[in-house]
Design an enzyme around this catalytic site. Structure first.
Site, PDB file in Angstrom:
ATOM      1  N   ASP A  35       1.000  -1.204  -0.095  1.00  0.00           N
ATOM      2  CA  ASP A  35       0.046  -0.103  -0.120  1.00  0.00           C
ATOM      3  C   ASP A  35       0.835   1.254  -0.034  1.00  0.00           C
ATOM      4  O   ASP A  35       1.992   1.296   0.548  1.00  0.00           O
ATOM      5  CB  ASP A  35      -0.736   0.119   1.146  1.00  0.00           C
ATOM      6  CG  ASP A  35      -2.237  -0.669   1.153  1.00  0.00           C
ATOM      7  OD1 ASP A  35      -2.424  -1.091   0.012  1.00  0.00           O
ATOM      8  OD2 ASP A  35      -2.926  -0.819   2.068  1.00  0.00           O
ATOM      9  N   LYS A  56      -4.082   2.858  -3.099  1.00  0.00           N
ATOM     10  CA  LYS A  56      -5.493   3.294  -3.050  1.00  0.00           C
ATOM     11  C   LYS A  56      -5.718   4.528  -2.399  1.00  0.00           C
ATOM     12  O   LYS A  56      -6.754   4.643  -1.600  1.00  0.00           O
ATOM     13  CB  LYS A  56      -6.545   2.488  -3.063  1.00  0.00           C
ATOM     14  CG  LYS A  56      -6.147   1.238  -1.991  1.00  0.00           C
ATOM     15  CD  LYS A  56      -6.848   0.024  -2.180  1.00  0.00           C
ATOM     16  CE  LYS A  56      -8.306  -0.224  -2.384  1.00  0.00           C
ATOM     17  NZ  LYS A  56      -9.504   0.208  -2.021  1.00  0.00           N
ATOM     18  N   MET A 168      -8.602   9.877   9.186  1.00  0.00           N
ATOM     19  CA  MET A 168      -8.857  10.297   7.578  1.00  0.00           C
ATOM     20  C   MET A 168      -9.964  11.546   8.168  1.00  0.00           C
ATOM     21  O   MET A 168     -10.729  11.592   7.510  1.00  0.00           O
ATOM     22  CB  MET A 168      -9.878   9.154   7.135  1.00  0.00           C
ATOM     23  CG  MET A 168      -8.905   8.111   6.513  1.00  0.00           C
ATOM     24  SD  MET A 168      -9.979   6.678   6.062  1.00  0.00           S
ATOM     25  CE  MET A 168     -10.012   5.553   7.523  1.00  0.00           C
TER      26      MET A 168
HETATM   27  N1  SAH Z   1      -4.495   0.755   8.897  1.00  0.00           N
HETATM   28  C1  SAH Z   1      -4.002   1.972   9.062  1.00  0.00           C
HETATM   29  C2  SAH Z   1      -4.968   3.154   8.768  1.00  0.00           C
HETATM   30  C3  SAH Z   1      -5.152   3.263   7.273  1.00  0.00           C
HETATM   31  S1  SAH Z   1      -6.534   4.541   7.154  1.00  0.00           S
HETATM   32  C4  SAH Z   1      -3.417   2.071  10.430  1.00  0.00           C
HETATM   33  O1  SAH Z   1      -3.738   1.200  11.350  1.00  0.00           O
HETATM   34  O2  SAH Z   1      -2.801   2.908  10.720  1.00  0.00           O
HETATM   35  C5  SAH Z   1      -5.671   6.010   6.606  1.00  0.00           C
HETATM   36  C6  SAH Z   1      -5.629   6.901   7.466  1.00  0.00           C
HETATM   37  O3  SAH Z   1      -4.777   6.549   8.675  1.00  0.00           O
HETATM   38  C7  SAH Z   1      -4.821   8.400   7.257  1.00  0.00           C
HETATM   39  O4  SAH Z   1      -5.946   8.881   6.596  1.00  0.00           O
HETATM   40  C8  SAH Z   1      -4.454   8.819   8.456  1.00  0.00           C
HETATM   41  O5  SAH Z   1      -5.752   9.463   9.304  1.00  0.00           O
HETATM   42  C9  SAH Z   1      -4.007   7.754   9.414  1.00  0.00           C
HETATM   43  N2  SAH Z   1      -2.444   7.503   9.034  1.00  0.00           N
HETATM   44  C10 SAH Z   1      -1.829   6.400   8.469  1.00  0.00           C
HETATM   45  N3  SAH Z   1      -0.572   6.853   8.638  1.00  0.00           N
HETATM   46  C11 SAH Z   1      -0.358   7.889   9.416  1.00  0.00           C
HETATM   47  C12 SAH Z   1       0.697   8.601   9.648  1.00  0.00           C
HETATM   48  N4  SAH Z   1       2.287   8.092   9.493  1.00  0.00           N
HETATM   49  N5  SAH Z   1       0.457   9.644  10.649  1.00  0.00           N
HETATM   50  C13 SAH Z   1      -0.642  10.159  10.858  1.00  0.00           C
HETATM   51  N6  SAH Z   1      -1.929   9.481  10.518  1.00  0.00           N
HETATM   52  C14 SAH Z   1      -1.705   8.279   9.654  1.00  0.00           C
END
Ligand code: SAH
Length: 248
Positions: A35, A56, A168
């Site tokens: 991803d 995506k 998000m």
């Molecule tokens: N599976 C992922 C989340 C995916 S949804 C997890 O467990 O972290 C994608 C959202 O995750 C982004 O819109 C943001 O809100 C958050 N996100 C993912 N990586 C991030 C990061 N390094 N810093 C801050 N927010 C993050």
């Protein structure tokens, strides 16, 4: 033959936050579907594998979910060891549950491997304890973005007394603020917005609930970011009034 799909969490970005089990899965991988929120640095653990980007992200060219499913199935049926590498944890807003079910229904062996989810990592990087005796008795991970018509019950969240960790949310700050205020959350409730948590380019913006949208605009907050809303979000070198020690 080791036909199997590992659904693996790569953590929030810092390659040192990868689990040992994720590293083992990467070592075994023939094919890695990656991803776009995954830090490429973790690929040092699978030098021999074929790497297929299947990002995506909202608004960008995306790989349809059905195509990703078929790709995993095809490689697994060829007897390949497949690693599906996702940002954070595969089952926190990561479709890990859906993908595991779809593959198992087709007879593919699946193993899920936790990753550190961005919300937990972001808070920790900013010294925010998401639960704290006498201050926050729980934490709620919630997405502000729903693809179906389901609505987040912001009023219930406002009154839950738990720390809110919102994924998000960058494009929906105005709605989140209004809904939480309407739901009865105090205007001065502390807010921390953490962009690129655990990466060298991490930035954090602190505010309160009423001022959060304006603060984020001034700060030019960008995705990926998480929002932490609740009394604990004021924690940082003594800003939080720590509760008296109740263990005595
Ligand atoms: N599976 C992922 C989340 C995916 S949804 C997890 O467990 O972290 C994608 C959202 O995750 C982004 O819109 C943001 O809100 C958050 N996100 C993912 N990586 C991030 C990061 N390094 N810093 C801050 N927010 C993050």
């Amino acid at each position: 033959m080791n036909a199997k799909v590992w659904l693996v969490g790569a953590g929030p970005g810092d390659p040192e936050l990868l689990t040992l089990k994720a590293v083992r899965a990467l070592h075994e991988a023939d094919v890695v579907l990656i991803d776009d929120l995954v830090n490429d640095a973790v690929l040092e653990h699978c030098p021999g594998a074929r790497i297929i980007p299947v990002g995506k992200r909202g608004g960008c060219r995306s790989t349809p979910q059905a195509f990703i499913h078929r790709l995993m199935l095809r490689y697994a049926r060829q007897g390949k060891c497949v690693v599906r590498l996702k940002g954070g944890d595969p089952c926190i807003f990561g479709r890990g549950g859906e993908e595991a079910q779809w593959l198992r229904e087709r007879g593919v062996e699946v193993e899920l491997v936790n990753g550190i989810t961005a919300g937990l990592a972001g808070a920790t990087q900013c010294d925010i304890p998401l639960t704290l005796r006498g201050v926050a008795r729980g934490v709620t991970l919630v997405t502000a973005h729903t693809q179906d018509d389901s609505q987040v019950n912001w009023q219930a969240l406002a009154q839950s007394g738990t720390t809110l960790v919102i994924y998000m949310g960058v494009a929906r700050l105005s709605e989140i603020r209004e809904q939480l205020l309407a739901g009865g959350m105090a205007m001065e409730t502390p807010v921390a917005m953490i962009e690129n948590a655990s990466l060298p380019q991490q930035r954090e913006c602190r505010s309160d609930l009423t001022g959060m949208e304006e603060a984020a605009n001034r700060f030019q907050l960008k995705s990926p970011a998480i929002l932490v809303i609740g009394a604990v979000a004021a924690a940082r070198s003594g800003l939080l009034a720590w509760p008296a020690d109740q263990s005595a």
